[in-house]
Scaffold this motif. Structure first.
Motif, PDB file in Angstrom:
ATOM      1  N   ASP A 181      -0.523  -1.829  -4.953  1.00  0.00           N
ATOM      2  CA  ASP A 181      -1.745  -2.623  -4.890  1.00  0.00           C
ATOM      3  C   ASP A 181      -2.929  -1.818  -4.370  1.00  0.00           C
ATOM      4  N   ALA A 182      -2.666  -0.833  -3.529  1.00  0.00           N
ATOM      5  CA  ALA A 182      -3.737  -0.021  -2.954  1.00  0.00           C
ATOM      6  C   ALA A 182      -3.124   1.263  -2.417  1.00  0.00           C
ATOM      7  N   LEU A 241       0.853  -1.184   0.000  1.00  0.00           N
ATOM      8  CA  LEU A 241       0.000   0.000   0.000  1.00  0.00           C
ATOM      9  C   LEU A 241       0.890   1.236   0.000  1.00  0.00           C
ATOM     10  N   ILE A 295     -11.818  -0.068   0.124  1.00  0.00           N
ATOM     11  CA  ILE A 295     -11.701  -1.448   0.596  1.00  0.00           C
ATOM     12  C   ILE A 295     -11.370  -1.562   2.074  1.00  0.00           C
ATOM     13  N   LEU A 302      -6.717   3.416  -7.813  1.00  0.00           N
ATOM     14  CA  LEU A 302      -6.349   2.328  -6.915  1.00  0.00           C
ATOM     15  C   LEU A 302      -7.448   2.093  -5.880  1.00  0.00           C
ATOM     16  N   PRO A 303      -7.556   0.875  -5.367  1.00  0.00           N
ATOM     17  CA  PRO A 303      -8.397   0.657  -4.193  1.00  0.00           C
ATOM     18  C   PRO A 303      -7.896   1.510  -3.030  1.00  0.00           C
ATOM     19  N   VAL A 304      -8.819   2.041  -2.253  1.00  0.00           N
ATOM     20  CA  VAL A 304      -8.488   2.994  -1.195  1.00  0.00           C
ATOM     21  C   VAL A 304      -8.754   2.398   0.184  1.00  0.00           C
ATOM     22  N   THR A 348      -2.141   9.339  -5.817  1.00  0.00           N
ATOM     23  CA  THR A 348      -2.674   7.984  -5.963  1.00  0.00           C
ATOM     24  C   THR A 348      -2.476   7.482  -7.387  1.00  0.00           C
ATOM     25  N   ASN A 376     -14.795   0.897  -4.566  1.00  0.00           N
ATOM     26  CA  ASN A 376     -13.346   1.042  -4.634  1.00  0.00           C
ATOM     27  C   ASN A 376     -12.732   1.490  -3.313  1.00  0.00           C
ATOM     28  N   GLN A 413      -0.424   4.189  -8.612  1.00  0.00           N
ATOM     29  CA  GLN A 413      -0.975   3.191  -9.534  1.00  0.00           C
ATOM     30  C   GLN A 413      -0.014   2.938 -10.687  1.00  0.00           C
TER      31      GLN A 413
END
Length: 297
Positions: free
Chosen positions: A99-100, A75, A159, A129-131, A90, A157, A94
């Protein structure tokens, strides 16, 4: 991606003259993976993200990703005071392959709850990205309330939530938000075991830098609800966690990493090294009780 268990908020090593030390970063990552750490946060608050230049931030994240090689999720700390800046950072993460994103509540500007709702929604929808949201009122000056976090937890999105308030009332309010696809993680080492027993799914930990195997054992016990084992592991970790409170994070963590021979103790101003004295002695002694490496240092 479902985050859980023992996650390390990595410190960022510097050389004695203050340069980014990627060799020491590799040693620290290897130490974490050997100890069973289940995910890594790069360039968060423990990683002195605000002391890094844009170039250093990119080099550090790219190096960590290359060194980890997908063995655990990585992360990237991408939070900023301005929403547009957090979206941009962010996107950079990415592009580098993170990954996040771990996104702290906007600091200093003290947004309203509606402002926080819009902030995290914007980053989730436009950052790529997933947050994982990060609530740490003691540093940011604002508090992401449980009802706001609950609304954001429904975003596809977003997570997870790292909740650094360790009081019993906050733990009770946010732990039930955990669900498939949305992890609730403790951000407070001292109360992490109670938080996981209450239903949180893991911890993004500072002390993990120093004793990854011990923190993994605590998390494993808590997630299988083995209360006797949890109490035993928590009691063993408590002196070290208390010792780390002698100075603002990550001052004492860097001193501990130096005692382990992983990296230099240096930080960047306005943070300064832990001075010799009773606090340093307590730190080294409590660390030595948990790791043979520190005992030999």
């Amino acid at each position: 991606m479902q985050l859980s268990g023992s996650i390390c908020a990595l410190a960022t090593p510097f050389t004695a003259d203050g340069a980014l030390d990627l060799e020491a970063c590799a040693r620290l990552i290897d130490y974490q993976l050997a100890g069973g750490t289940q995910a890594l946060v790069v360039a968060g608050s423990t990683g002195e993200a605000h002391m890094l230049t844009e170039s250093e931030w990119g080099r550090l994240l790219a190096f960590a990703l290359e060194h980890v090689r997908g063995r655990v999720p990585v992360l990237a700390g991408t939070g900023a005071a301005a929403t547009a800046a957090s979206v941009q950072q962010t996107r950079r993460a990415q592009a580098l392959g993170a990954d996040a994103a771990l996104v702290v509540t906007p600091y200093y500007v003290r947004p309203t709850q509606q402002g926080l709702l819009r902030h995290f929604t914007e980053v989730a929808e436009h950052g790529g990205l997933p947050v994982v949201m990060y609530n740490v009122p003691s540093r940011s000056g604002c508090d992401l309330l449980p009802e706001t976090a609950a609304r954001l937890a429904g975003h596809a999105n977003i997570i997870g939530l790292k909740e650094a308030r360790g009081d019993a009332a906050r733990i009770a309010a946010v732990a039930p938000l955990a669900q498939p696809g949305f992890a609730v993680l403790s951000g407070d080492d001292a109360s992490a075991h109670d938080a996981m027993l209450a239903g949180m799914q893991g911890v993004i930990s500072v002390v993990n830098n120093l004793v990854p195997a011990a923190m993994r054992a605590l998390c494993d016990a808590a997630l299988r609800a083995d209360r006797a084992a949890v109490e035993q592991h928590a009691a063993g970790l408590a002196p070290l966690i208390r010792a780390l409170e002698c100075a603002p994070n990550p001052i004492a963590v860097k001193a501990g990493l130096a005692a382990l021979g992983i990296c230099h103790a240096g930080l960047r101003l306005p943070l300064i090294e832990l001075e010799p004295g009773a606090a340093r002695v307590r730190l080294v002694h409590s660390l030595a009780a948990l790791t043979p490496v520190a005992s030999a240092a």
